[in-house]
Enzyme design. Structure first.
Site, mmCIF file in Angstrom:
data_model
loop_
_atom_site.group_PDB
_atom_site.id
_atom_site.type_symbol
_atom_site.label_atom_id
_atom_site.label_comp_id
_atom_site.label_asym_id
_atom_site.label_seq_id
_atom_site.Cartn_x
_atom_site.Cartn_y
_atom_site.Cartn_z
ATOM 1 N N CYS A 405 0.920 -1.067 -0.049
ATOM 2 C CA CYS A 405 -0.083 0.176 -0.091
ATOM 3 C C CYS A 405 1.007 1.214 -0.008
ATOM 4 O O CYS A 405 1.635 1.578 -1.044
ATOM 5 C CB CYS A 405 -0.994 0.029 1.247
ATOM 6 N N HIS A 532 -3.498 -5.062 0.519
ATOM 7 C CA HIS A 532 -2.720 -5.641 1.677
ATOM 8 C C HIS A 532 -2.802 -7.163 1.618
ATOM 9 O O HIS A 532 -3.884 -7.763 2.074
ATOM 10 C CB HIS A 532 -3.561 -5.205 2.601
ATOM 11 N N GLU A 534 -1.627 -9.199 3.065
ATOM 12 C CA GLU A 534 -1.322 -9.971 4.463
ATOM 13 C C GLU A 534 -2.731 -10.416 5.191
ATOM 14 O O GLU A 534 -2.627 -11.343 5.874
ATOM 15 C CB GLU A 534 -0.476 -9.003 5.450
HETATM 16 N N1 GLN Z 1 -1.766 6.571 2.989
HETATM 17 C C1 GLN Z 1 -2.022 5.921 1.631
HETATM 18 C C2 GLN Z 1 -3.445 6.082 1.141
HETATM 19 O O1 GLN Z 1 -4.212 6.470 1.805
HETATM 20 C C3 GLN Z 1 -1.681 4.374 1.883
HETATM 21 C C4 GLN Z 1 -2.779 3.756 2.891
HETATM 22 C C5 GLN Z 1 -2.052 2.604 3.377
HETATM 23 O O2 GLN Z 1 -1.072 2.150 3.410
HETATM 24 N N2 GLN Z 1 -3.122 1.316 3.771
HETATM 25 O O3 GLN Z 1 -3.448 5.986 -0.023
#
Ligand code: GLN
Length: 632
Positions: A405, A532, A534
């Protein structure tokens, strides 16, 4: 397994907690799921967390640990009162809220979440909090009514409690459990099983006392085990499944639980985690010595793998629990001992070199000593420059790298700065005025999320090429479904420029506007994912990208990729994946859906739905439900 003819009746196992929080109620509920699945049943689950927040996603990981994301994004709102369903009547905890809670449980429990048709056989409900908490009162009340509503033979209550040991005399004390069971009974709930946390197995007289004073026939000890994967085995050894099956009238159709694979994985994990003493486990010890010799003499492979996690909340590993578990699942499956080095991202920055040179040096030493680098997700600009430095280091030194992310966005920013020479390249999250916004705000209007702009929950990613590492790791499927939680994304207008410079967007959404996976083809392993992965990793079914990271960090990526079967004709596109609520999700056909340890794998059988229920009664009440089956 079908439990009888006609319309199938759902069986419920409720897991409550008493005395203190943090007893491992969740792990117990998950382990019960594993055990029931081993008996041949299809299992789903619900977790109820009685928070007042209307958006679990905004809760600080410092207070609550990690925010776990579900397939449906975890957001749904009932607004019966505002819709006028109560026709102006006073809305009360009883019966309005308690009724709604029961309806929700019944509805969510019936949603098939393992890719098979029809509802599961058993739904394991974990009630968050501790019996007696004010917050959980409406839920305990509702569940008390619910046990009556579903009737005997369909409901089994397992109360997880604490039996402390007074260190001076070493006596196992039953009083706290007696009190919490009394509390439970006063709310109309009678435990079928008492699962008592204690350091050692309960003595026979203590068990008798508990069963006499608490009127519970089945007393099980959840004593300390080397790792949580032993818990289903502990439950099985103490015949918890028999007690549960008895309470649920399922005896006749259950098979003897088969936990062979699970047992060997738990033992392997012990071996990898702990040095084993020769007197206790001579055989294991010899086996390890032999394995060491073989490895060093012939294979020259590493036995342990060091992964540096460069993040923001590194002081609180609970904030990154799913990451840790995903790394563990991957390393155990590759038979490696996992060593995680936590590096606070800001320690890598020039500022720290000036202000605190020792800290700076120590951080860089850790990073340079690692076999692989992981930059996890995150919000806010603290440590961003440090994460960019870590990504740069991994890219330039050909160290395996996985960016998740924010970690993916970091990788792209770093590439734009270093390779395209765009010094001020940045995400508009951190620099709204940057001239080179390579990561921009790309909200997704969500109908199910109050005012939400977050792209939240399961979304589909289509591979753009079949010969990239990520596609191979995912078994050369045409697409995968993974969970998201973000607002910003790679700027589609900069994609061709970035790709011309050598980075590759190997996974995109169905519109090809959202970059899902990025790779550096000429690097041993340099992958970023907007999702994600994970959250869908499970013991025995590690997440593909984590497996790739660990394999690359041990120099085994090639053999792993060769070992993967590559089915033909995978790149077919399918109709648009529907996001949104649980009902829609349940309708997704099982064929072709990526089922690496996810909800559509029949062998895994865990629900991954969530429910948040908000009643406008002056005070919002939130049921936050999620599934953590098989997560230990
Ligand atoms: N802050 C970034 C976004 O909002 C990444 C978010 C995250 O890593 N879950 O896109």
């Amino acid at each position: 397994m079908n439990n009888g003819g006609g319309v199938k009746k759902m069986k419920y196992v409720l897991v409550t907690g008493g005395v203190v929080s943090g007893l491992g109620k969740g792990v117990t509920a998950s382990s019960i799921g594993v055990l029931l699945k081993a008996c041949g049943f299809r299992v789903t689950s619900i977790k109820i967390d009685p928070y007042l927040n209307t958006d679990a996603g905004t809760m600080s990981p410092f207070e609550h640990g990690e925010v776990f994301v579900l397939d449906d994004g975890g957001e749904a709102v009932i607004d019966k009162e505002r819709r006028g369903d109560y026709l102006g009547k006073t809305v009360q905890v009883v019966p309005h809220i308690t009724d709604a809670i029961q309806e929700w449980i019944e509805r969510v429990a019936m949603i098939p979440v393992d890719g098979q048709p029809g509802p599961a056989d058993v739904c394991v409900i974990e009630l968050g909090g501790t019996i007696g908490d004010i917050e959980s009162m409406p839920f305990t009340e509702a569940l008390g009514q619910f046990s009556y509503r579903v009737g005997a033979g369909n409901f089994c209550l397992i109360h997880v409690s604490l039996v402390p040991v007074l260190s001076v005399v070493g006596e196992q004390k039953t009083k706290p459990t007696q009190h919490s069971v009394r509390g439970l009974r006063s709310l109309g709930l009678t435990p079928n099983i008492l699962a008592c946390r204690s350091t050692l197995a309960l003595e026979e007289n203590v068990k008798q006392k508990l069963s006499q004073f608490c009127h519970a026939e089945n007393i099980i000890t959840l004593y300390d085990v080397p790792n949580i994967w032993h818990l289903p085995l502990l439950l099985k050894d103490q015949k918890a499944h028999e007690a549960i099956l008895g309470a649920l009238n399922l005896h006749g159709i259950a098979r003897e639980p088969n936990l062979k694979e699970w047992t060997s994985r738990a033992e392997l994990c012990d071996m990898l985690l702990e040095p084993v003493g020769p007197s206790k486990f001579l055989f294991t010890y010899l086996a390890i010595v032999a394995m060491f010799c073989l490895r060093f003499m012939y294979l020259n492979h590493k036995l342990q793998v060091r992964i540096a996690i460069v993040g923001k909340y590194t002081g609180l590993s609970d904030s990154y629990l799913s990451l840790l578990k995903a790394l563990l699942h991957a390393s155990v499956s590759l038979r490696k001992k996992l060593v995680v080095d936590w590096i606070p991202a800001s320690d890598l920055e020039d500022e720290t070199a000036k202000e605190n040179p020792d800290v700076y040096k120590a951080a860089w030493k850790l990073l340079k000593g690692s076999d692989g680098v992981l930059v996890p997700g995150g919000f806010g600009d603290r440590g961003v420059e440090g994460k960019i430095l870590a990504a740069k280091y991994a890219r330039e030194n050909r160290i395996p790298f996985l960016g998740i992310c924010l970690g993916m966005q970091i990788a792209v920013i770093e590439f734009a700065r270093s390779i395209l020479g765009l010094q001020d390249a940045n995400s508009t999250e951190f620099d709204p005025d940057t001239k080179n916004p390579c990561v921009i705000f790309m909200p997704e209007g969500s109908k199910t999320h109050l005012g939400g702009t977050m792209r939240l929950g399961s979304r589909r990613t289509y591979f753009q090429a079949m010969d990239c590492k990520s596609a191979k790791l995912y078994g050369n499927r045409g697409f995968i479904d993974e969970r998201h939680r973000h607002r910003y994304e790679v700027n589609p207008d900069m994609v061709s420029r970035l790709e011309d410079a050598g980075i590759s967007f190997t996974g995109k959404d169905e519109t090809c506007q959202r970059m899902e996976i990025v790779e550096l083809p000429n690097h041993p392993y340099y992958i970023g994912a907007q999702f994600h992965p994970e959250f869908k990793s499970r013991p025995g079914k590690p997440s593909a990208l984590f497996l790739g990271l660990i394999a690359a960090a041990c120099g085994q990526l090639d053999s792993l990729l060769h070992a993967h079967k590559i089915p033909n004709g995978m790149a077919k596109k399918v109709s648009l994946y529907q996001n949104g609520n649980a009902t829609k999700f349940a309708k997704i056909p099982a064929d072709g859906i990526y089922s690496n340890c996810n909800e559509l794998d029949p062998g895994d059988g865990k629900g991954e739905q969530s429910l948040i229920l908000i009643f406008y009664t002056g005070l919002p009440v939130v049921i936050y439900s999620r599934t953590i089956l098989s997560k230990p």
